[in-house]
Scaffold this active site. Structure first.
Site, PDB file in Angstrom:
ATOM      1  N   TYR A 124       2.327 -29.618  16.509  1.00 57.53           N
ATOM      2  CA  TYR A 124       2.658 -30.475  15.378  1.00 57.53           C
ATOM      3  C   TYR A 124       4.130 -30.856  15.497  1.00 57.53           C
ATOM      4  O   TYR A 124       4.983 -29.984  15.691  1.00 57.53           O
ATOM      5  CB  TYR A 124       2.405 -29.718  14.064  1.00 57.53           C
ATOM      6  CG  TYR A 124       2.823 -30.487  12.836  1.00 57.53           C
ATOM      7  CD1 TYR A 124       2.158 -31.642  12.441  1.00 57.53           C
ATOM      8  CD2 TYR A 124       3.907 -30.058  12.054  1.00 57.53           C
ATOM      9  CE1 TYR A 124       2.546 -32.351  11.310  1.00 57.53           C
ATOM     10  CE2 TYR A 124       4.293 -30.756  10.915  1.00 57.53           C
ATOM     11  CZ  TYR A 124       3.606 -31.900  10.556  1.00 57.53           C
ATOM     12  OH  TYR A 124       4.005 -32.594   9.436  1.00 57.53           O
ATOM     13  N   ASP A 227      10.697 -29.430  20.962  1.00 58.40           N
ATOM     14  CA  ASP A 227      10.704 -29.521  19.506  1.00 58.40           C
ATOM     15  C   ASP A 227      10.992 -28.115  18.970  1.00 58.40           C
ATOM     16  O   ASP A 227      10.110 -27.268  18.875  1.00 58.40           O
ATOM     17  CB  ASP A 227       9.350 -30.049  19.006  1.00 58.40           C
ATOM     18  CG  ASP A 227       9.315 -30.168  17.492  1.00 58.40           C
ATOM     19  OD1 ASP A 227      10.285 -29.733  16.840  1.00 58.40           O
ATOM     20  OD2 ASP A 227       8.316 -30.697  16.968  1.00 58.40           O
ATOM     21  N   LYS A 255      14.472 -27.214   9.655  1.00 58.58           N
ATOM     22  CA  LYS A 255      14.228 -25.907   9.035  1.00 58.58           C
ATOM     23  C   LYS A 255      15.466 -24.996   8.989  1.00 58.58           C
ATOM     24  O   LYS A 255      16.337 -25.202   8.166  1.00 58.58           O
ATOM     25  CB  LYS A 255      13.061 -25.220   9.724  1.00 58.58           C
ATOM     26  CG  LYS A 255      11.798 -26.106   9.652  1.00 58.58           C
ATOM     27  CD  LYS A 255      10.546 -25.311   9.658  1.00 58.58           C
ATOM     28  CE  LYS A 255       9.345 -26.203   9.857  1.00 58.58           C
ATOM     29  NZ  LYS A 255       8.343 -26.095   8.832  1.00 58.58           N
TER      30      LYS A 255
HETATM   31  C1  LIG Z   1       7.376 -27.981  15.321  1.00 61.13           C
HETATM   32  C2  LIG Z   1       7.612 -28.907  14.165  1.00 61.13           C
HETATM   33  N1  LIG Z   1       8.168 -30.107  14.391  1.00 61.13           N
HETATM   34  C3  LIG Z   1       8.439 -30.970  13.392  1.00 61.13           C
HETATM   35  C4  LIG Z   1       8.144 -30.650  12.090  1.00 61.13           C
HETATM   36  C5  LIG Z   1       8.440 -31.610  10.987  1.00 61.13           C
HETATM   37  O1  LIG Z   1       9.524 -31.176  10.226  1.00 61.13           O
HETATM   38  P1  LIG Z   1       9.681 -31.647   8.693  1.00 61.13           P
HETATM   39  O2  LIG Z   1       8.606 -30.970   7.919  1.00 61.13           O
HETATM   40  O3  LIG Z   1      11.066 -31.213   8.322  1.00 61.13           O
HETATM   41  O4  LIG Z   1       9.526 -33.127   8.686  1.00 61.13           O
HETATM   42  C6  LIG Z   1       7.569 -29.402  11.802  1.00 61.13           C
HETATM   43  C7  LIG Z   1       7.252 -29.026  10.408  1.00 61.13           C
HETATM   44  O5  LIG Z   1       6.589 -28.059  10.119  1.00 61.13           O
HETATM   45  C8  LIG Z   1       7.290 -28.518  12.864  1.00 61.13           C
HETATM   46  O6  LIG Z   1       6.693 -27.329  12.654  1.00 61.13           O
END
Ligand SMILES: Cc1ncc(COP(=O)(O)O)c(C=O)c1O
Length: 419
Positions: A124, A227, A255
């Protein structure tokens, strides 16, 4: 609710309404107290209402929260960020992790002049259209063969053509990676990966997987995007790229970087990030709230706190104690389950398997309903966690040995009631 993962998607009969948090504890609207192991999906690396951050927020707010102008606050944040993240010669701040992954892909496409990219099943990367392919779990029978996975969009409202540029592959599977890179490598702008798969629980990479991914992307002129929205500032000061010693071209954060404030970031080489420099052939990235002054001040203070002596040793030690304790309880109670992950992030899988290695294992072998029942029993015993098996347990700097002991007592009781 403003996000499905806080409501009907996972909580039954309804969500717990939280009203207050302090350190590692939260209180709900009925006054019940819990120890929080969800920690705002990992954002609260310093726990709730850390006194230093409260002070910084109050002071900054009194001076003016945001000007949408150049400020020294964004420089303060960047000057701490770049030395901590091994591959960040430069950084650009966004407001969320989703914006960061969106920007990283645009940069990769501009830099390489290619449009396709590879994403892995079960990863994700936020809710941007092209990433919403096979990010949710599905019955194993619906996934098709690993050589040509069935492509399952996660949302209505996305034009099918959006996914024409997406190559989908299983993760943690070296032969599959070699094959897909052989076939598509020369057309890809980027491969994006979570270095530890954190949205099907907690699935570490197999030995050598990230290293080979780095080699293959380099051989094909493809940018590698880590990521690190979940893993960044969690496993080590420089995230998984430091922990595993693998250098991506671009990496995305969120985060834990903001310690509870909405933020994202893209770090990488100057040659790539400079494509955003104003001019005729630039990569555009606007945003009223980019480099928000309040958030930038929080980031600077948060990264100073994280840079303090022994922070990561403590995060790892507390997490490893919780993991060992949970494993021991599950074994003693003869419950077929494993605890996977290490240090500050882990997940419990009710399964007959010794390990869960990828999305397909997760979809096929994990009893996610049993996990939800287990977490509901824990909620009744003062442990706050999401019943979604796809997320993970988080240790913050606010957690103590006593919190872990309380978790283990509650888990032991929950196991006795788990059918
Ligand atoms: C691995 C990863 N990338 C991107 C995101 C997206 O971040 P945001 O919720 O701050 O948009 C998340 C959110 O859970 C994530 O787990």
């Amino acid at each position: 609710m403003n996000s499905p993962s806080r409501g009907a998607a996972v909580y039954e009969p309804g969500p717990v309404f939280l009203e207050r948090g302090h350190g590692s504890h939260v209180w709900d609207a009925d006054g019940n107290e819990y120890i929080d192991f969800m920690m705002s999906f990992g954002a609260l690396i310093q726990g709730h209402a850390h006194p230093k951050l409260v002070e910084v927020v109050a002071k900054t707010m009194a001076e003016g929260s945001h000007f949408a102008a150049a400020t020294s606050a964004e420089i303060e944040a960047a000057e701490r960020f770049c030395p901590m993240v091994p591959t960040a010669e430069a950084v650009r701040f966004t407001n969320t992790g989703s914006e960061a992954t969106m920007l990283a892909l645009r940069l990769a496409r501009a830099h390489t002049g290619r449009t396709k990219f590879l994403k892995f099943e079960g990863h994700y990367h936020g809710w941007y259209d092209p990433y919403l392919l096979n990010a949710h779990s599905h019955p194993a029978e619906e996934l098709g063969p690993p050589e040509s996975p069935v492509r399952i969009p996660d949302s209505e409202g996305i034009p099918a053509s959006t996914f024409d540029d997406v190559v989908l592959a299983p993760w943690n599977d070296l032969p599959a990676l070699e094959r897909v890179m052989q076939e598509h490598g020369n057309q890809l702008a980027a491969v994006i990966t979570e270095p530890i798969m954190a949205n099907m629980g907690c699935i570490p990479p197999r030995d050598g997987y990230l290293e080979r991914l780095r080699q293959l992307t380099q051989e094909h002129g493809v940018l590698l995007i880590f990521d690190e929205v979940v893993t960044g500032f969690r496993y080590s000061p420089g995230g998984c790229q430091e922990y595993y010693g693998v250098e991506p071209d671009l990496s995305t954060f969120g985060k834990a970087l903001g310690a509870g404030f909405p933020v994202g970031a893209v770090g990488g080489s100057r040659s790539i990030l400079e494509r955003m420099r104003w001019g005729e052939h630039m990569v555009l990235h606007y945003g009223t709230f980019n480099g928000h002054r309040l958030t930038m001040k929080v980031i600077a203070a948060n990264l100073d706190l994280l840079s303090g002596k022994g922070t990561y040793e403590k995060l790892h030690a507390i997490g490893d104690t919780a993991i060992a304790g949970l494993r021991d309880i599950l074994r003693r109670r003869k419950i077929r389950a494993i605890v996977q992950g290490f240090g500050p992030m882990f997940q419990i899988y009710f399964t007959d398997r010794d390990a869960i290695h990828d999305y397909r294992d997760y979809c096929r072998y994990v009893d996610t309903k049993k996990y939800s029942r287990f977490v509901r029993l824990l909620l009744d015993r003062g442990i706050y966690m999401t019943p979604s098996n796809g997320l993970h347990w988080i240790i913050s700097t606010a957690h103590t040995k006593q919190d872990v002991e309380a978790l283990l007592r509650a888990a032991d009781l929950a196991c006795t009631e788990l059918a």
